[in-house]
Design a protein around this motif. Structure first.
Motif, short mmCIF file in Angstrom:
data_model
loop_
_atom_site.label_atom_id
_atom_site.label_comp_id
_atom_site.label_asym_id
_atom_site.label_seq_id
_atom_site.Cartn_x
_atom_site.Cartn_y
_atom_site.Cartn_z
N ILE A 43 0.88 -1.17 0.00
CA ILE A 43 0.00 0.00 0.00
C ILE A 43 0.92 1.22 0.00
CG2 ILE A 43 -1.73 1.33 1.27
CD1 ILE A 43 -2.58 -1.37 2.59
N VAL A 44 0.78 2.08 -0.99
CA VAL A 44 1.61 3.27 -1.08
C VAL A 44 0.85 4.45 -0.50
CG1 VAL A 44 2.87 4.82 -2.63
CG2 VAL A 44 2.73 2.37 -3.16
N ALA A 45 1.52 5.18 0.39
CA ALA A 45 0.92 6.36 1.02
C ALA A 45 1.91 7.50 1.00
CB ALA A 45 0.53 6.04 2.46
N THR A 46 1.40 8.71 0.92
CA THR A 46 2.24 9.89 1.07
C THR A 46 1.72 10.69 2.26
OG1 THR A 46 0.91 11.31 -0.36
CG2 THR A 46 2.68 10.04 -1.42
N ILE A 47 2.62 11.43 2.87
CA ILE A 47 2.22 12.28 3.99
C ILE A 47 1.19 13.30 3.50
CG2 ILE A 47 3.02 13.99 5.67
CD1 ILE A 47 3.96 11.08 6.28
N ARG A 48 1.42 13.84 2.31
CA ARG A 48 0.48 14.83 1.77
C ARG A 48 -0.92 14.24 1.61
NH1 ARG A 48 2.44 17.66 -3.50
NH2 ARG A 48 3.95 18.40 -1.99
N ALA A 49 -1.02 13.04 1.06
CA ALA A 49 -2.34 12.42 0.88
C ALA A 49 -2.99 12.14 2.23
CB ALA A 49 -2.22 11.14 0.07
N LEU A 50 -2.19 11.69 3.20
CA LEU A 50 -2.75 11.45 4.53
C LEU A 50 -3.27 12.73 5.15
CD1 LEU A 50 -0.13 8.87 5.82
CD2 LEU A 50 -2.50 8.41 5.14
N LYS A 51 -2.56 13.82 4.93
CA LYS A 51 -3.04 15.12 5.43
C LYS A 51 -4.36 15.50 4.75
CE LYS A 51 1.43 17.13 6.74
NZ LYS A 51 2.42 18.18 6.43
N MET A 52 -4.47 15.23 3.46
CA MET A 52 -5.73 15.53 2.76
C MET A 52 -6.86 14.69 3.33
SD MET A 52 -4.42 15.92 -1.18
CE MET A 52 -6.07 16.15 -1.82
N HIS A 53 -6.59 13.38 3.54
CA HIS A 53 -7.61 12.50 4.12
C HIS A 53 -7.94 12.88 5.55
CE1 HIS A 53 -8.07 9.74 0.80
NE2 HIS A 53 -6.75 9.64 0.70
N GLY A 54 -7.00 13.55 6.20
CA GLY A 54 -7.23 13.98 7.58
C GLY A 54 -7.96 15.30 7.70
N GLY A 55 -8.42 15.84 6.57
CA GLY A 55 -9.19 17.08 6.60
C GLY A 55 -8.43 18.31 6.16
N LEU A 71 1.06 16.97 12.61
CA LEU A 71 0.82 15.61 13.09
C LEU A 71 -0.67 15.31 13.26
CD1 LEU A 71 3.74 15.35 15.66
CD2 LEU A 71 3.64 14.41 13.34
N GLU A 72 -1.44 16.32 13.59
CA GLU A 72 -2.88 16.10 13.78
C GLU A 72 -3.54 15.67 12.47
OE1 GLU A 72 -6.90 18.58 14.96
OE2 GLU A 72 -4.96 19.40 15.54
N LEU A 73 -3.24 16.37 11.37
CA LEU A 73 -3.82 15.98 10.08
C LEU A 73 -3.34 14.59 9.65
CD1 LEU A 73 -3.69 19.20 7.83
CD2 LEU A 73 -5.70 18.10 8.85
N VAL A 74 -2.06 14.32 9.86
CA VAL A 74 -1.52 13.01 9.49
C VAL A 74 -2.22 11.91 10.29
CG1 VAL A 74 0.54 11.55 9.48
CG2 VAL A 74 0.72 13.94 8.77
N GLU A 75 -2.35 12.11 11.58
CA GLU A 75 -2.97 11.09 12.41
C GLU A 75 -4.43 10.85 12.00
OE1 GLU A 75 -3.16 9.65 17.03
OE2 GLU A 75 -2.71 11.76 16.64
N ARG A 76 -5.17 11.91 11.76
CA ARG A 76 -6.57 11.74 11.30
C ARG A 76 -6.61 11.04 9.95
NH1 ARG A 76 -8.08 17.45 12.86
NH2 ARG A 76 -8.22 17.74 10.62
N GLY A 77 -5.68 11.36 9.07
CA GLY A 77 -5.63 10.72 7.76
C GLY A 77 -5.26 9.25 7.83
N CYS A 78 -4.56 8.88 8.88
CA CYS A 78 -4.19 7.47 9.03
C CYS A 78 -5.40 6.58 9.32
CB CYS A 78 -3.12 7.31 10.11
SG CYS A 78 -1.45 7.72 9.52
N GLU A 79 -6.53 7.16 9.68
CA GLU A 79 -7.75 6.36 9.79
C GLU A 79 -8.08 5.73 8.44
OE1 GLU A 79 -11.00 8.63 11.47
OE2 GLU A 79 -9.73 9.36 13.11
N ASN A 80 -7.86 6.48 7.37
CA ASN A 80 -8.08 5.97 6.02
C ASN A 80 -7.06 4.88 5.69
OD1 ASN A 80 -9.36 5.99 3.41
ND2 ASN A 80 -7.57 7.07 2.65
N LEU A 81 -5.80 5.13 6.03
CA LEU A 81 -4.76 4.13 5.79
C LEU A 81 -5.08 2.84 6.55
CD1 LEU A 81 -1.99 3.25 4.70
CD2 LEU A 81 -0.96 4.39 6.70
#
Length: 178
Positions: free
Chosen positions: A41-53, A72-82
């Motif tokens: 599964i390929v992930a980027t920090i930027r995409a995780l931030k987008m998924h995190g709101g 870190l808050e956006l990344v952590e919220r985006g990791c719900e998608n990951l």
């Protein structure tokens, strides 16, 4: 043909575990008779931030500072998608590898957070810097994928072919799309 010509054969199943991997898992593997030894599964920090709101990204427009500095808050919220994508792959009986496709705007703390969350959900996680270092930047990823290929898995389909079509659709909707 690819499986006959090389020790390792890599295929892209498509975008996301719900859209691409589900079809690879339940259709392509079934029809080809092949099963994956590893799933990445390929992930980027930027995409995780987008998924995190994070704020919208628009072509031709400058990136918002949220994507250029540590958040870190956006990344952590985006990791719900990951985590959801990790769980989908695990339903097929394969422990996934998360490739963090690293870029210069990523911070060590953001990368460490993604690794920790991915690993807490049962995946392996590794940073790949091939954008910066070419092949040398992907060596650790290759090593982790080779290790994953050597680990036995319990690959299985989500449904058997004798399951009625309506029930198959319900299984996909419930188990993959939630």
């Amino acid at each position: 043909l690819g499986t006959k010509l090389a020790e390792y054969h890599v295929t892209e199943s498509g975008f996301a575990a719900d859209i691409g991997y589900e079809k690879f898992w339940n259709l392509k593997c079934r029809m080809s008779g092949l099963k994956p030894d590893a799933v990445v599964i390929v992930a980027t920090i930027r995409a995780l931030k987008m998924h995190g709101g994070g704020p919208p990204v628009k072509p031709g427009m400058a990136l918002d500072d949220a994507y250029l500095s540590e958040n870190l808050e956006l990344v952590e919220r985006g990791c719900e998608n990951l985590a959801a994508h990790i769980d989908i792959v695990k339903k097929s009986g394969v422990r996934p590898v998360v490739c963090i496709n690293g870029f210069k705007t990523d911070t060590q703390a953001e990368i460490a957070l993604v690794k920790r969350i991915a690993e807490s959900h049962g995946a392996r996680a590794v940073l790949s810097e091939h954008w910066l270092k070419g092949g040398a930047g992907a060596i650790e990823l290759a090593e982790v994928v080779i290790e994953a290929c050597a680990e036995p898995n319990d690959f299985q389909f989500l449904y058997e072919l004798d399951v009625p079509l309506r029930r198959r659709i319900e299984l996909i909707a419930r188990e993959v799309y939630g």
